[in-house]
Design an enzyme around this catalytic site. Structure first.
Site, PDB file in Angstrom:
ATOM      1  N   ASP A 290       1.888  -4.423  -0.723  1.00 18.94           N
ATOM      2  CA  ASP A 290       1.938  -3.649   0.526  1.00 18.94           C
ATOM      3  C   ASP A 290       0.645  -2.849   0.642  1.00 18.94           C
ATOM      4  OD1 ASP A 290       2.527  -2.063   2.759  1.00 18.94           O
ATOM      5  OD2 ASP A 290       4.657  -1.933   2.227  1.00 18.94           O
ATOM      6  N   ARG A 292      -0.329  -1.126   3.418  1.00 19.81           N
ATOM      7  CA  ARG A 292      -0.284  -0.219   4.559  1.00 19.81           C
ATOM      8  C   ARG A 292      -0.584   1.224   4.144  1.00 19.81           C
ATOM      9  NH1 ARG A 292       5.452  -2.199   6.911  1.00 19.81           N
ATOM     10  NH2 ARG A 292       5.841  -2.264   4.656  1.00 19.81           N
TER      11      ARG A 292
END
Length: 374
Positions: A290, A292
């Site tokens: 991930d 983000r």
């Protein structure tokens, strides 16, 4: 900092950038747009042998576990752009014999972070500038053919998040599931990405805590109804759920593919077609599970005056990340799409390997072909 932001756009165009660090200069080329001519020109300019710089995630997929974030691989015999691209992203690639591996220099490691921010493959070819070529390189900088940026500025850009988000424009946009909706657009300081806050209902009428969903953009699912994921349904059902609770905010964040960008997401999809799950596919092309940055969400919610949040999500890890970013998440509410034969493996991977709370959904019988999806 402005030079570092300019470097983002040069790298996205496949143009080399010079990173300066403590008296040493390193020419950086993104592997994604690499050609034999570019390699030859860079070697002629700098006088050095190319170093392939790979992330620890990519090296792990090649069977080499490292503690550093990146390593530089050097071999006098590896000067072919096609081979370097394969070493950077092909599933079946193997490191050649005789390849020397060493921790990446500060400039080379910073280059990978900049490439990731630019949503390019996190792989670079680095050319340390030999002292005998320093004057030649300085001439290229002076005439505007080459951009020079300090490693410190690159790291400041990457460590500082996305800078101050600017509220650019807004308009009332009635939606099928929320007629009283307003779109508010925010632009990042470097100009690369824009994000939209969908403000549903009147803030004075919102419940406390405010219902909020953070939705990362998914072109394939949100717009085209891809059966590989449940994103489009979560988007529309998120809007409907917020509206039914008297209003709130859905943040539509430009973080395609968990932050790796559309081009890399499609690369990962191709690897999934060869049998990998979504996390392993991202690792093969050099990314973590991930990528983000939820500090963006904190900034937007601050500007909207939202301080306490009821988060619509199935991802407990997202709650932790948001709290770390400074968002006061008071409670969680599940938000499901449909389970289909095409997205079942994807959802099972999220539950098994990322801890998503999908037990209720995965206990249902999958739709055979996605029939009935919104």
């Amino acid at each position: 900092m402005r030079q570092a932001e300019r470097a983002l756009f040069d790298l996205r165009r496949g143009v080399p950038v010079l990173l300066a660090d403590a008296g040493s200069d390193t020419l950086i080329l993104p592997v994604e747009a690499l050609t034999d001519d570019a390699l030859a020109d860079a070697q002629l300019l700098t006088g050095s042998v190319p170093q392939l710089v790979l992330s620890r995630h990519r090296l792990a997929s090649l069977g080499h576990l490292i503690s550093d974030e990146a390593q530089a691989l050097t071999s006098t015999g590896v000067t072919d752009s096609a081979l370097l691209r394969r070493l950077a992203s092909a599933r079946d690639a193997r490191l050649p014999d005789g390849l020397r591996r060493a921790p990446a220099s500060a400039a080379a490691a910073a280059a990978l972070r900049l490439l990731g921010r630019a949503q390019l493959l996190p792989a670079a070819v680095a050319f340390p500038v030999l002292s005998a070529r320093a004057a030649l390189v300085a001439g290229e900088i002076a005439c505007g053919n080459l951009l020079s940026v300090s490693t410190a500025d690159v790291l400041a850009l990457c460590d500082g998040g996305h800078g101050v988000l600017t509220r650019i424009s807004e308009a009332r946009i009635p939606l099928a599931d929320a007629e009283e909706a307003r779109f508010v657009l925010f632009r990042e300081a470097d100009g690369v990405r824009e994000h939209v806050a969908i403000v549903i209902g009147e803030p004075d009428d919102w419940a406390e805590p405010v219902p909020v969903r953070l939705h990362s953009s998914c072109l394939t699912g949100d717009l085209f109804g891809s059966l590989r994921c449940d994103c489009g349904e979560q988007l529309r059902r998120g809007v409907a759920a917020i509206n039914s609770q008297g209003g709130g905010v859905l943040l539509y964040l430009s973080q395609e593919g968990r932050g790796i960008g559309l081009a890399n997401k499609l690369r990962a999809y191709a690897l999934q077609d060869d049998g990998l799950d979504t996390i392993d596919a991202d690792q093969v092309i050099g990314f973590g599970d991930d990528e983000r940055d939820f500090r963006i969400a904190h900034q937007i919610l601050d500007q909207l005056g939202v301080s306490r949040v009821l988060l619509l999500t199935n991802n407990p890890g997202k709650i932790d990340a948001l709290r770390h970013a400074g968002i006061n998440v008071v409670a969680r509410q599940a938000i499901y799409g449909d389970l289909t034969s095409q997205n079942q493996r994807y959802l099972e991977t999220k539950a098994r390997r990322q801890g998503h709370s999908l037990g209720e959904l995965l206990g249902m019988r999958p739709l055979a072909d996605g029939a009935g999806r919104a």
